[in-house]
Write a protein that holds these residues in place. Structure first.
Motif, PDB file in Angstrom:
ATOM      1  N   LEU A  59       0.788  -1.278   0.027  1.00  0.00           N
ATOM      2  CA  LEU A  59      -0.093  -0.050  -0.100  1.00  0.00           C
ATOM      3  C   LEU A  59       0.758   1.245  -0.024  1.00  0.00           C
ATOM      4  O   LEU A  59       1.797   1.170   0.700  1.00  0.00           O
ATOM      5  CB  LEU A  59      -0.909   0.009   1.135  1.00  0.00           C
ATOM      6  CG  LEU A  59      -1.418  -1.136   1.300  1.00  0.00           C
ATOM      7  CD1 LEU A  59      -2.413  -1.281   2.800  1.00  0.00           C
ATOM      8  CD2 LEU A  59      -2.709  -1.363   0.249  1.00  0.00           C
ATOM      9  N   ALA A  60       0.401   2.346  -0.758  1.00  0.00           N
ATOM     10  CA  ALA A  60       1.241   3.546  -0.753  1.00  0.00           C
ATOM     11  C   ALA A  60       0.802   4.508   0.308  1.00  0.00           C
ATOM     12  O   ALA A  60      -0.234   4.364   0.866  1.00  0.00           O
ATOM     13  CB  ALA A  60       0.633   4.148  -2.078  1.00  0.00           C
ATOM     14  N   VAL A  61       1.760   4.991   0.980  1.00  0.00           N
ATOM     15  CA  VAL A  61       1.729   5.609   2.369  1.00  0.00           C
ATOM     16  C   VAL A  61       0.591   6.815   1.929  1.00  0.00           C
ATOM     17  O   VAL A  61       0.102   7.465   2.658  1.00  0.00           O
ATOM     18  CB  VAL A  61       2.929   6.035   3.111  1.00  0.00           C
ATOM     19  CG1 VAL A  61       2.841   7.171   4.024  1.00  0.00           C
ATOM     20  CG2 VAL A  61       3.786   4.705   3.560  1.00  0.00           C
ATOM     21  N   THR A  62       1.017   7.219   0.639  1.00  0.00           N
ATOM     22  CA  THR A  62       0.214   8.619   0.336  1.00  0.00           C
ATOM     23  C   THR A  62      -1.073   8.505   0.437  1.00  0.00           C
ATOM     24  O   THR A  62      -1.996   9.249   0.311  1.00  0.00           O
ATOM     25  CB  THR A  62       0.682   9.171  -1.013  1.00  0.00           C
ATOM     26  OG1 THR A  62       0.713   8.024  -1.844  1.00  0.00           O
ATOM     27  CG2 THR A  62       2.068   9.605  -1.007  1.00  0.00           C
ATOM     28  N   ASP A  63      -1.519   7.076   0.077  1.00  0.00           N
ATOM     29  CA  ASP A  63      -3.040   6.678   0.212  1.00  0.00           C
ATOM     30  C   ASP A  63      -3.708   6.242   1.378  1.00  0.00           C
ATOM     31  O   ASP A  63      -4.671   6.306   1.481  1.00  0.00           O
ATOM     32  CB  ASP A  63      -3.156   5.791  -0.998  1.00  0.00           C
ATOM     33  CG  ASP A  63      -2.917   5.905  -2.329  1.00  0.00           C
ATOM     34  OD1 ASP A  63      -3.132   7.164  -2.659  1.00  0.00           O
ATOM     35  OD2 ASP A  63      -2.713   5.071  -3.079  1.00  0.00           O
ATOM     36  N   LEU A  64      -2.879   6.272   2.436  1.00  0.00           N
ATOM     37  CA  LEU A  64      -3.214   5.831   3.657  1.00  0.00           C
ATOM     38  C   LEU A  64      -3.857   6.998   4.603  1.00  0.00           C
ATOM     39  O   LEU A  64      -3.005   8.207   4.468  1.00  0.00           O
ATOM     40  CB  LEU A  64      -1.938   5.276   4.468  1.00  0.00           C
ATOM     41  CG  LEU A  64      -2.147   4.530   5.752  1.00  0.00           C
ATOM     42  CD1 LEU A  64      -2.818   3.404   5.574  1.00  0.00           C
ATOM     43  CD2 LEU A  64      -0.739   4.326   6.421  1.00  0.00           C
ATOM     44  N   TYR A  65      -4.827   6.731   5.322  1.00  0.00           N
ATOM     45  CA  TYR A  65      -5.615   7.747   6.271  1.00  0.00           C
ATOM     46  C   TYR A  65      -5.094   7.770   7.594  1.00  0.00           C
ATOM     47  O   TYR A  65      -4.524   8.529   8.386  1.00  0.00           O
ATOM     48  CB  TYR A  65      -7.006   7.691   6.151  1.00  0.00           C
ATOM     49  CG  TYR A  65      -7.733   8.405   6.957  1.00  0.00           C
ATOM     50  CD1 TYR A  65      -7.721   9.866   6.741  1.00  0.00           C
ATOM     51  CD2 TYR A  65      -8.507   7.955   8.144  1.00  0.00           C
ATOM     52  CE1 TYR A  65      -8.515  10.829   7.503  1.00  0.00           C
ATOM     53  CE2 TYR A  65      -9.006   8.924   8.695  1.00  0.00           C
ATOM     54  CZ  TYR A  65      -9.053  10.259   8.892  1.00  0.00           C
ATOM     55  OH  TYR A  65     -10.060  11.165   9.312  1.00  0.00           O
ATOM     56  N   GLU A  66      -5.002   6.336   7.932  1.00  0.00           N
ATOM     57  CA  GLU A  66      -4.758   5.988   9.401  1.00  0.00           C
ATOM     58  C   GLU A  66      -4.242   4.320   9.557  1.00  0.00           C
ATOM     59  O   GLU A  66      -4.836   3.681   8.630  1.00  0.00           O
ATOM     60  CB  GLU A  66      -5.749   6.387  10.504  1.00  0.00           C
ATOM     61  CG  GLU A  66      -7.017   5.627  10.348  1.00  0.00           C
ATOM     62  CD  GLU A  66      -7.997   6.089  11.341  1.00  0.00           C
ATOM     63  OE1 GLU A  66      -7.657   7.152  12.273  1.00  0.00           O
ATOM     64  OE2 GLU A  66      -9.071   5.611  11.503  1.00  0.00           O
ATOM     65  N   ILE A  67      -3.778   4.249  10.710  1.00  0.00           N
ATOM     66  CA  ILE A  67      -3.582   2.836  11.101  1.00  0.00           C
ATOM     67  C   ILE A  67      -4.221   2.592  12.409  1.00  0.00           C
ATOM     68  O   ILE A  67      -4.044   3.460  13.221  1.00  0.00           O
ATOM     69  CB  ILE A  67      -2.068   2.401  11.291  1.00  0.00           C
ATOM     70  CG1 ILE A  67      -1.506   2.298   9.708  1.00  0.00           C
ATOM     71  CG2 ILE A  67      -1.767   1.120  11.827  1.00  0.00           C
ATOM     72  CD1 ILE A  67      -0.095   1.652   9.853  1.00  0.00           C
ATOM     73  N   VAL A  68      -4.923   1.428  12.495  1.00  0.00           N
ATOM     74  CA  VAL A  68      -5.476   1.281  13.762  1.00  0.00           C
ATOM     75  C   VAL A  68      -4.956  -0.308  14.410  1.00  0.00           C
ATOM     76  O   VAL A  68      -4.949  -1.192  13.452  1.00  0.00           O
ATOM     77  CB  VAL A  68      -7.346   1.211  13.747  1.00  0.00           C
ATOM     78  CG1 VAL A  68      -7.682   0.970  15.072  1.00  0.00           C
ATOM     79  CG2 VAL A  68      -7.752   2.404  13.048  1.00  0.00           C
TER      80      VAL A  68
END
Length: 76
Positions: A59-68
């Motif tokens: 997964l691209a970090v730029t497409d990431l919203y958050e990690i839970v």
């Protein structure tokens, strides 16, 4: 009662990356999709999660919203 789930915004992930390697996380993307699995690697640009069926998700970090993630698994 303490809260077990921790949410980390995309911009603040890298300081915790070593601590979360090998643990189960939910990667919430900007478009609302969620990927679940063990965090295998995290670079400046990509994050690799292996889901329960052993499929990798790069997964691209730029497409990431958050990690839970669940804090209980870090205490074991």
């Amino acid at each position: 009662m303490s809260k077990r789930l921790m949410r980390i915004r995309a911009g603040k992930i890298h300081p915790l990356s070593e601590k979360l390697l090998g643990y189960d996380i939910h990667a919430v993307m900007q478009n609302g999709n969620t990927h679940f699995g063990k965090l295998e690697s995290l670079t400046e640009n990509h994050l690799l999660i292996r889901d329960p069926r052993n499929h990798p998700h790069n997964l691209a970090v730029t497409d990431l919203y958050e990690i839970v993630y669940d804090t209980v698994q870090l205490k074991q």
